[in-house]
Structure formats: C-alpha cells, structure tokens
Design a protein around this motif. Structure first.
Motif, PDB file in Angstrom:
ATOM      1  N   UNK A 224      12.731 -10.939 -12.968  1.00 54.02           N
ATOM      2  CA  UNK A 224      13.139 -10.191 -11.795  1.00 54.02           C
ATOM      3  C   UNK A 224      12.379  -8.899 -11.623  1.00 54.02           C
ATOM      4  N   UNK A 225      12.312  -8.082 -12.701  1.00 52.41           N
ATOM      5  CA  UNK A 225      11.550  -6.830 -12.699  1.00 52.41           C
ATOM      6  C   UNK A 225      11.933  -5.931 -11.516  1.00 52.41           C
ATOM      7  N   UNK A 226      13.239  -5.833 -11.246  1.00 48.19           N
ATOM      8  CA  UNK A 226      13.675  -5.004 -10.118  1.00 48.19           C
ATOM      9  C   UNK A 226      13.427  -3.529 -10.378  1.00 48.19           C
ATOM     10  N   UNK A 227      13.364  -3.125 -11.639  1.00 47.02           N
ATOM     11  CA  UNK A 227      13.091  -1.724 -11.946  1.00 47.02           C
ATOM     12  C   UNK A 227      11.694  -1.305 -11.495  1.00 47.02           C
ATOM     13  N   UNK A 228      10.809  -2.261 -11.251  1.00 47.69           N
ATOM     14  CA  UNK A 228       9.470  -1.952 -10.753  1.00 47.69           C
ATOM     15  C   UNK A 228       9.412  -2.001  -9.228  1.00 47.69           C
ATOM     16  N   UNK A 229      10.506  -2.424  -8.597  1.00 43.06           N
ATOM     17  CA  UNK A 229      10.472  -2.683  -7.154  1.00 43.06           C
ATOM     18  C   UNK A 229      11.496  -1.864  -6.368  1.00 43.06           C
ATOM     19  N   UNK A 230      12.084  -0.878  -6.988  1.00 42.02           N
ATOM     20  CA  UNK A 230      13.061  -0.037  -6.303  1.00 42.02           C
ATOM     21  C   UNK A 230      13.093   1.343  -6.927  1.00 42.02           C
ATOM     22  N   UNK A 312      16.688   1.830  -3.114  1.00 40.37           N
ATOM     23  CA  UNK A 312      15.742   1.820  -2.001  1.00 40.37           C
ATOM     24  C   UNK A 312      14.613   0.833  -2.286  1.00 40.37           C
ATOM     25  N   UNK A 313      14.529  -0.210  -1.480  1.00 36.46           N
ATOM     26  CA  UNK A 313      13.420  -1.151  -1.614  1.00 36.46           C
ATOM     27  C   UNK A 313      12.198  -0.591  -0.885  1.00 36.46           C
ATOM     28  N   UNK A 314      10.993  -0.947  -1.288  1.00 36.36           N
ATOM     29  CA  UNK A 314       9.798  -0.354  -0.684  1.00 36.36           C
ATOM     30  C   UNK A 314       9.570  -0.744   0.775  1.00 36.36           C
ATOM     31  N   UNK A 315      10.108  -1.885   1.220  1.00 36.40           N
ATOM     32  CA  UNK A 315       9.920  -2.292   2.618  1.00 36.40           C
ATOM     33  C   UNK A 315      11.189  -2.135   3.444  1.00 36.40           C
ATOM     34  N   UNK A 316      12.219  -1.512   2.851  1.00 33.32           N
ATOM     35  CA  UNK A 316      13.504  -1.237   3.504  1.00 33.32           C
ATOM     36  C   UNK A 316      14.317  -2.499   3.790  1.00 33.32           C
ATOM     37  N   UNK A 317      13.920  -3.618   3.224  1.00 36.10           N
ATOM     38  CA  UNK A 317      14.672  -4.861   3.352  1.00 36.10           C
ATOM     39  C   UNK A 317      15.358  -5.136   2.019  1.00 36.10           C
ATOM     40  N   UNK A 379       4.166   1.897  -1.794  1.00 34.50           N
ATOM     41  CA  UNK A 379       5.450   2.467  -2.206  1.00 34.50           C
ATOM     42  C   UNK A 379       5.748   2.141  -3.671  1.00 34.50           C
ATOM     43  N   UNK A 380       5.440   0.929  -4.087  1.00 36.32           N
ATOM     44  CA  UNK A 380       5.672   0.542  -5.478  1.00 36.32           C
ATOM     45  C   UNK A 380       4.796   1.358  -6.423  1.00 36.32           C
ATOM     46  N   UNK A 381       3.589   1.668  -5.983  1.00 39.74           N
ATOM     47  CA  UNK A 381       2.691   2.485  -6.808  1.00 39.74           C
ATOM     48  C   UNK A 381       3.247   3.882  -7.012  1.00 39.74           C
ATOM     49  N   UNK A 382       3.829   4.448  -5.956  1.00 37.39           N
ATOM     50  CA  UNK A 382       4.454   5.772  -6.068  1.00 37.39           C
ATOM     51  C   UNK A 382       5.611   5.727  -7.045  1.00 37.39           C
ATOM     52  N   UNK A 383       6.466   4.696  -6.921  1.00 34.70           N
ATOM     53  CA  UNK A 383       7.592   4.565  -7.842  1.00 34.70           C
ATOM     54  C   UNK A 383       7.114   4.390  -9.278  1.00 34.70           C
TER      55      UNK A 383
END
Length: 485
Positions: A224-230, A312-317, A379-383
């Motif tokens: 899943x790796x959600x910690x890399x995507x939010x 917060x997801x990077x694409x707001x979806x 956005x993911x790069x910033x996170x």
C-alpha cells in the motif's frame, strides 16, 4: 478542547471483543466511514462486525464541521484538466449521490440529527477570475453552480460560487441513529493484520473474507505504502453564540483566507487556519479565530473550540477501494482531504459494492492503484522531502532547549544522559518526559504549544504530553515519565 458536537453526544456503549470471531467482513475503525460501511454491508446482506480502538466517533468524526457537500474547494476545473471530463463528472456525481444517501437513511430511520439542505458557497476575497473558472467547470459537468457577489459573510468578496441543495447535520447524533444495529466492539485496538486474520491488542482475533481499513490513516505500511502518498494537516474551529446568521455553508479559497462558516442551531461555527501537522510552532491559530469573530461580531461569545486532522492526497482525490493489488480482499478509505462526511458515504457505497461484486462506475476514479500524474508526483516529492528531513533531524539535530530554561507551561526537546527527550512543564509544576522518536517510522516529533502535544511532521502521528497516542498512523505510545519534584 472539545467540539460543539460533544455537548449532545448520545452514542451508545459497546463491549470489547473477548473471544475469536469469524465473519464475512470486518471493519477496522469506528468513525463515519467505518460505521457507514458496516451499516451498508449489513443492510445488503453481508455479515460484518466492526472493531474500534476507543469509542465510536471518538476520532476525527467528532471534530468535523459536518458539511455534506460536493463543493470540495476549487477542484473541478483542476480535475477536468488532469483526469478528463468523464472522470471529473463521476467524482462530482459520487458526492451528489452521497448527499442523497444520507437523506435517505435519515428519513428511513427518522434520525433527529439536525439534517438540513442548505446551499454551499466557495468564495474569494481577492480573485474573481478563479471563481468564474470554477463556475464554468461545474456547469460543464452538468451541475447548477451559480456565480454571485451577494453573500451573508461579514466582509465583501470578489466572487463566490453557489451550489444549491447541499447539506449539513450533527454527525454524532447521526451515528447514534445507525450504530445500534451493527455488531460493534469498542476498546478493541487492532495491532496487525495478516492476510484474512485481524489480531487485537487484548488477544482475541477476527478471521474474515474481507478486511476494511477505515482508520483515518492506514496503519499497515506495506503493501500500500500510503505513508509515501499522503500527508496530514490540522485545522481549527470554534463555535460562537451571538454571532452572525449564514444563508448557507461557506469556505474561503484563498491561501491566507481559508475561513469556513456555518450555523448549527444557535451557534456559528468558524473554522480555518490550516497547516501541515508538526509545523504549528505557535499558539496563534485558535486566537486568530477568536479575534476574527470579535472583529466581525463584537458581542459574540466563544462556546467551544477544537481542532481536526485530515489526510491529504496529492491529487485531492480520496483513496477508496482495494488496499493493494497484493491484497485484493483488503479495502481502504483514506485521503479525504478535508471532506470526510461526503467522502465517507462515497467510501461506504463503493466498498460495499466491491465486496458484493456489484459494478460501480466510481471504482477507477477513486482507486488507490490509479496512475500518478506529473502534478501528483511533484506533491509526493515534497512530502517525501519533508519526511526525509524529519528522519535526518531525529539523528543529527541538536536539542533546542535546556531543561532549566523551560518555563511553566512550555515544552521542548532537551538532552538527558546523552539522549534527546521531550519535556513539558505543566502549570502545576509537574514535569513530563517522553521519547521524541515517532514509533511509526522514526521521525523526530515536534512540540505543539497550542494543543500541548507531540506531533510528527512526517506522517502526522500525534501524542499527548504524557506520551499517549492521539492520532495514527503510529500504533504505540511514546512512553514517558513524570517527575513530581
């Protein structure tokens, strides 16, 4: 700080899980998304039970502003550009169906939860053009958005978009109305999930064909790796008596002016002052809300103050659907990006369809496995950069305080016996010491002086000054000790 919803809280109590269970579906998390998913599954013929670490509604649901709307900031013009008209229309349609479904459930069960249909406004105090573009976009998608400069706000605007027939309600009274009919176990923290087995802290386990993660932020890192995507953000709200009456729900769309307004009974709820979790180094946010209210309504009185946390997801979806291609029997609902009420219902409808193998046109739009666009990657790069900075700081940063110099009511990171620790000096003189290493992935925690907590700037876990876990994805406390001297 306690939300206005807690004043009329009538939620029933449920017993902890005391023995092993086997079921078709198990929902982890007793907030709005989890309760709704369990409710729909049960009413569609699926045997389901729900596990909640504390009490139902005790997480982010109790801190919402409780708007049920499809006006998710200035989103639709962006969606049309990024994912196309058809997909953007499906996103809009899903959130419209969410409003209708809430209304249906409330009517069927005669739930007294202050539900009312009101318009929703997005406004700008500085940029008329962006509002006009959003009006054009939502009309292109078939929604009756209207441009206006006439509002009930206590200040002028350059423009606003008015969405008719949206909704607002009391979230905990709604949960009280649907929760009693669900098999729920409270005070039952889940520690890990292995394939179809869910293991709880107290020992009993649940075996299920389908596992639904409705825990706000998923606590299983891989797959899943959600910690890399939010990332997570905090925002603040206060309820005032003697303040203005709004003709609907309002949200500011300007970077420095994100104020939210809505009435609930005799109170006006004012929200705003958002920031990334772990980056609030002052006590200004709530004070700013009070100062604004006093400016606009000099006779108003503060009745309640609280804060919320959003993924917060990077694409707001949101990420709604199968947790991972490697675990097709796991499901997730997260990344609601400050629109938890409508997104919770979308999640419940979509996940219940997936489990029952009913085709749903929203699946690809919300899929956690959807493709990554260039904008999303940025956005993911910033996170990722911020997370790396938190890890580096844990290893190399020098403590920022000396214990003897901490004043009463102040917290900070100090060095004790060659180790960095977090220290808080409470107003009564007691000293509390905790680890400042987040147990999730090891980032350095930061002191939050406004809420007297230790917050993780990497992934948003939060802990009390005594070291008790407040917000996930961490699952463990950070320990701590009290010095009574």
């Amino acid at each position: 700080m306690e939300s206005i919803w807690m004043r009329r809280e009538k939620l029933p109590n449920f017993q902890p899980l005391t023995s092993d269970k086997k079921t078709e579906a198990v929902v982890i998390g007793g907030g709005m998304a989890g309760i709704l998913t369990a409710y729909l599954l049960k009413h569609r013929g699926v045997s389901v039970l729900l596990l909640e670490a504390d009490r139902i509604g005790s997480g982010q649901t109790k801190n919402t502003t409780a708007k049920i709307a499809l006006s998710h900031n200035l989103l639709y013009d962006k969606l049309i550009q990024k994912i196309g008209r058809e997909a953007a229309g499906l996103y809009l349609g899903a959130n419209w169906e969410a409003i209708l479904k809430y209304e249906q459930i409330i009517t069927e069960h005669n739930i007294a939860c202050m539900f009312e249909r009101v318009p929703s406004f997005l406004y700008s105090v500085s940029d008329r053009e962006k509002i006009e573009k959003e009006v054009e976009a939502v009309n292109y998608l078939g929604c009756a958005g209207e441009f206006t400069t006439t509002t009930s706000l206590p200040f002028p605007v350059e423009g606003a978009i008015r969405y008719p027939a949206q909704a607002q309600f009391h979230p905990l009274l709604f949960l009280e109305g649907i929760a009693r009919d669900i098999e729920i176990y409270e005070k039952t923290r889940v520690l890990r999930v292995e394939e179809h087995k869910v293991f709880t802290e107290a020992g009993p386990k649940v075996e299920a064909d389908h596992v639904i993660f409705a825990t706000h932020y998923p606590f299983v890192n891989r797959p899943g790796y959600y910690f890399m995507r939010m990332h997570q953000e905090r925002s603040y709200a206060a309820a005032f008596s003697g303040a203005g009456r709004m003709d609907g729900m309002y949200l500011g769309t300007d970077t420095k002016w994100d104020y939210s307004f809505r009435n609930s009974g005799e109170y006006l709820i004012l929200g705003g002052e958002s920031h990334r979790t772990g980056e609030n180094l002052t006590e200004a946010s709530i004070r700013k809300l009070r100062d604004k209210a006093a400016l606009w309504w000099p006779q108003c009185r503060t009745e309640a103050m609280w804060s919320a946390q959003d993924c917060m997801s990077p694409d707001q979806i949101p990420y709604i659907g199968r947790y991972s291609a490697r675990r097709p029997y796991w499901y997730v609902a997260t990344g609601f990006s400050k629109w938890g009420m409508s997104s919770s219902m979308v999640a419940a409808m979509l996940i219940s369809d997936l489990i029952r193998k009913v085709p749903n046109p929203w699946e690809e739009v919300f899929s956690p496995q959807r493709g990554i666009t260039l904008s999303t990657a940025k956005h993911m790069a910033v996170d990722g950069t911020k997370a790396a900075a938190g890890l580096i700081k844990q290893v190399f940063a020098v403590p920022d305080h000396v214990l003897e110099n901490l004043t009463i009511g102040e917290g900070g990171i100090v060095e004790m016996q060659g180790q960095k620790v977090g220290v808080y000096k409470r107003e009564d003189g007691k000293v509390f010491t905790v680890s400042v290493r987040c147990p999730h992935l090891g980032c350095q925690l930061e002191w939050n002086p406004q809420e007297k907590s230790w917050d993780c700037p990497c992934h948003g876990s939060r802990f009390s000054y005594k070291g008790k876990l407040i917000d996930n994805p961490a699952q463990n406390d950070i320990g701590g000790m009290q010095d009574d001297q």
